[in-house]
Design a protein around this motif. Structure first.
Motif, mmCIF file in Angstrom:
data_model
loop_
_atom_site.group_PDB
_atom_site.id
_atom_site.type_symbol
_atom_site.label_atom_id
_atom_site.label_comp_id
_atom_site.label_asym_id
_atom_site.label_seq_id
_atom_site.Cartn_x
_atom_site.Cartn_y
_atom_site.Cartn_z
ATOM 1 N N GLN A 104 62.076 30.580 111.980
ATOM 2 C CA GLN A 104 62.500 31.041 113.293
ATOM 3 C C GLN A 104 61.954 30.068 114.321
ATOM 4 O OE1 GLN A 104 64.416 33.783 114.366
ATOM 5 N NE2 GLN A 104 64.260 32.692 116.316
ATOM 6 N N LEU B 47 59.098 24.955 118.659
ATOM 7 C CA LEU B 47 57.951 25.737 118.189
ATOM 8 C C LEU B 47 58.482 26.699 117.138
ATOM 9 C CD1 LEU B 47 54.956 26.574 118.595
ATOM 10 C CD2 LEU B 47 55.789 28.260 120.237
ATOM 11 N N ARG C 102 58.083 29.123 113.388
ATOM 12 C CA ARG C 102 57.352 29.797 112.317
ATOM 13 C C ARG C 102 58.200 29.751 111.069
ATOM 14 N NH1 ARG C 102 54.528 35.374 113.952
ATOM 15 N NH2 ARG C 102 53.418 34.629 115.787
ATOM 16 N N THR C 103 57.551 29.502 109.958
ATOM 17 C CA THR C 103 58.269 29.502 108.690
ATOM 18 C C THR C 103 57.879 30.736 107.901
ATOM 19 O OG1 THR C 103 58.259 27.089 108.691
ATOM 20 C CG2 THR C 103 58.780 28.189 106.621
ATOM 21 N N LEU D 34 59.746 32.744 126.606
ATOM 22 C CA LEU D 34 59.556 33.586 125.426
ATOM 23 C C LEU D 34 60.149 34.965 125.653
ATOM 24 C CD1 LEU D 34 56.045 33.046 123.885
ATOM 25 C CD2 LEU D 34 58.276 32.650 122.891
ATOM 26 N N LEU D 35 59.928 35.514 126.835
ATOM 27 C CA LEU D 35 60.484 36.833 127.141
ATOM 28 C C LEU D 35 62.004 36.769 127.127
ATOM 29 C CD1 LEU D 35 58.038 37.779 130.028
ATOM 30 C CD2 LEU D 35 57.988 38.590 127.671
ATOM 31 N N ASP D 36 62.556 35.710 127.687
ATOM 32 C CA ASP D 36 64.008 35.535 127.625
ATOM 33 C C ASP D 36 64.489 35.518 126.185
ATOM 34 O OD1 ASP D 36 64.045 35.370 130.344
ATOM 35 O OD2 ASP D 36 64.372 33.212 130.447
ATOM 36 N N GLN D 37 63.742 34.857 125.343
ATOM 37 C CA GLN D 37 64.117 34.753 123.940
ATOM 38 C C GLN D 37 64.111 36.130 123.280
ATOM 39 O OE1 GLN D 37 65.517 32.810 121.937
ATOM 40 N NE2 GLN D 37 64.363 32.284 120.103
ATOM 41 N N VAL D 38 63.138 36.946 123.617
ATOM 42 C CA VAL D 38 63.103 38.300 123.062
ATOM 43 C C VAL D 38 64.341 39.079 123.489
ATOM 44 C CG1 VAL D 38 61.912 40.519 123.098
ATOM 45 C CG2 VAL D 38 60.593 38.412 122.928
ATOM 46 N N VAL D 39 64.706 38.965 124.754
ATOM 47 C CA VAL D 39 65.885 39.691 125.242
ATOM 48 C C VAL D 39 67.142 39.188 124.543
ATOM 49 C CG1 VAL D 39 67.325 40.149 127.255
ATOM 50 C CG2 VAL D 39 64.847 40.196 127.463
ATOM 51 N N LEU E 120 67.459 37.858 121.569
ATOM 52 C CA LEU E 120 67.537 38.289 120.182
ATOM 53 C C LEU E 120 67.644 39.804 120.072
ATOM 54 C CD1 LEU E 120 64.852 35.939 118.614
ATOM 55 C CD2 LEU E 120 67.324 35.651 118.713
ATOM 56 N N GLN F 238 55.925 31.161 129.257
ATOM 57 C CA GLN F 238 55.856 32.538 128.791
ATOM 58 C C GLN F 238 57.158 33.270 129.091
ATOM 59 O OE1 GLN F 238 52.705 34.551 128.147
ATOM 60 N NE2 GLN F 238 53.339 36.579 128.805
ATOM 61 N N ARG F 239 57.701 32.994 130.281
ATOM 62 C CA ARG F 239 58.962 33.585 130.691
ATOM 63 C C ARG F 239 60.074 33.232 129.713
ATOM 64 N NH1 ARG F 239 61.747 35.432 135.156
ATOM 65 N NH2 ARG F 239 63.711 34.313 135.153
ATOM 66 N N GLY G 18 68.739 33.180 115.662
ATOM 67 C CA GLY G 18 68.681 34.204 114.635
ATOM 68 C C GLY G 18 70.036 34.539 114.065
ATOM 69 N N LEU H 166 60.930 29.551 117.864
ATOM 70 C CA LEU H 166 60.531 30.477 118.922
ATOM 71 C C LEU H 166 60.884 29.949 120.292
ATOM 72 C CD1 LEU H 166 57.083 30.866 117.251
ATOM 73 C CD2 LEU H 166 58.760 32.695 117.356
#
Lengths: 233, 233
Positions: free
Chosen positions: B77, B67, B69-70, B138-143, B145, B135-136, B190, B79
């Motif tokens: 990135q 998934l 985004r350009t 995604l949260l892991d990904q935020v942490v 990065l 969703q979890r 990233g 996601l």
DNA sequence: CGGTAGGTTGAACATCCTCAAACCCTGTGG
DNA sequence: CCACAGGGTTTGAGGATGTTCAACCTACCG
């Protein structure tokens, strides 16, 4: 009737405003939203609003909160900022923490009613849209942290907050409350406090923003947008 | 009957396996999952599996997708990585792109049926749990990065992929397919391609992993976990 | 063979972090 | 009224981490 509705509206307005972008709130919908709300609470800065209990759901009615994860080494990552009108429902491993003094209301039964709405009904669709909006913010956060410089991240965050305030009917286009410390910003953006400080100074020197008395004033929104939106819509 | 069911099971197994962690898949549930599936497609590397159409939903049945985004400047990135069994449903602004040759199946009607299940029914709960799992991630990904070094990020991503493969019943505990280029890893984490290369070398020198012939072998899972899980559960 | 995609290496550089100290404001107690 | 304490902001210096650019190497494929 209108009076009590207005009274409740005063307390809930931002959440209802968010829903009303997608559904016309008639008597039935308002009944779903306003019946049997739980206890109101206030939370001092730095205390947990929600922790561990996976059943609990609270609706933020004032102040700023943050969905946060705390790492083993003590460092914390704020995953998402939560403002008035946002529904706080952390999953296991996360905490919702008050970043300013926060007021909240137990929304467990309301959310349960929303979740149980007939799938496909207008209210269910609106609720779904609001949740998608929240998900979208998470995706934005990933992009910020993954592919933007500190300067761009900060600009982008400011733009998100401006949009959210406008959408919630709070604050005008160029001036939003700024009740948070630079430490909070650093935990959102994954930067050190010191560097956040320097980036904010740079944004001020470049005449994009000003900060005064608990408010942030955008002095050059167009420029801020070209810096902070090298990507998103 | 059992035969056709088994035949379909072969194609869908990873998604059904994910659901079956939360619900016992009886005849009724299998009927919901297996009736009226859409066209199967294969997508060459680097092509879009889903783009723009917000109605479209596809179930990945083989290969790795992302998934993404350009950004305006061309940088992308990723996601979230999507493996066999994952449901791809990008919202506006995102694309699902094939990172390897991918096979997918149109799951629009199946997902619609799942969304329309009686709220509170076992299948609806399981479907909700699968979405929460996504969703979890995604949260892991935020942490990752936001608060991890390149070395930790990489270790953490590897651990996520091991878990997902184990959960989907693919690959054993210490050896997973590794069909992606370092450029893909860099777009997920990233980081620059060059730096991903150096970090992977470091992980090899530290005897945590080996890479051979399209597979990644974890030679020291315990150590990898202490590096990559300074936070999450 | 030549071409291409992916991986690897080195050197110079930019970004961002850490540490340490100073400063400012506000509230509190002597 | 002043001293002081505490939280937040600001500043400087040095250093770690990660990027960029450019080249080279390898394997695979026509």
């Amino acid at each position: 009737m209108t009076l009590t509705a207005r009274t409740h509206a005063a307390a809930l307005h931002p959440f209802e405003a968010a829903l009303s972008l997608y559904v016309r709130l008639g008597p039935h919908e308002l009944n779903v939203l306003r019946t049997d709300l739980g206890d109101v609470r206030t939370h001092p800065t730095r205390t947990a609003i929600l922790d561990q209990d996976p059943q609990a759901v609270r609706l933020i009615t004032g102040g700023w909160a943050g969905l946060a994860r705390t790492l083993a080494d003590g460092r914390r990552q704020i995953l998402d900022l939560m403002l008035a009108g946002d529904v706080a429902r952390p999953s296991r491993g996360e905490t919702v923490v008050a970043l300013t003094p926060v007021s909240s209301i137990d929304a467990r039964t309301m959310v349960r009613r929303l979740d149980r709405q007939e799938p496909g009904s207008p209210l269910a669709r609106a609720w779904r849209a609001v949740q998608l909006e929240q998900q979208r913010r998470l995706l934005d956060q990933v992009v910020r942290l993954g592919s933007m410089t500190a300067y761009e991240r900060t600009a982008n965050l400011i733009i998100e907050l401006i949009r959210r305030h406008k959408r919630a009917g709070l604050g005008d286009e160029r001036r939003i409350p700024w009740p948070i410390t630079q430490e909070v910003v650093s935990d959102v953006l994954g930067l050190s406090i010191v560097h956040v400080n320097r980036v904010l100074q740079q944004l001020r020197r470049d005449r994009l923003i000003e900060t005064r008395a608990g408010f942030l004033v955008v002095t050059n929104l167009e420029q801020l947008a070209t810096v902070g939106l090298s990507c998103m819509d």
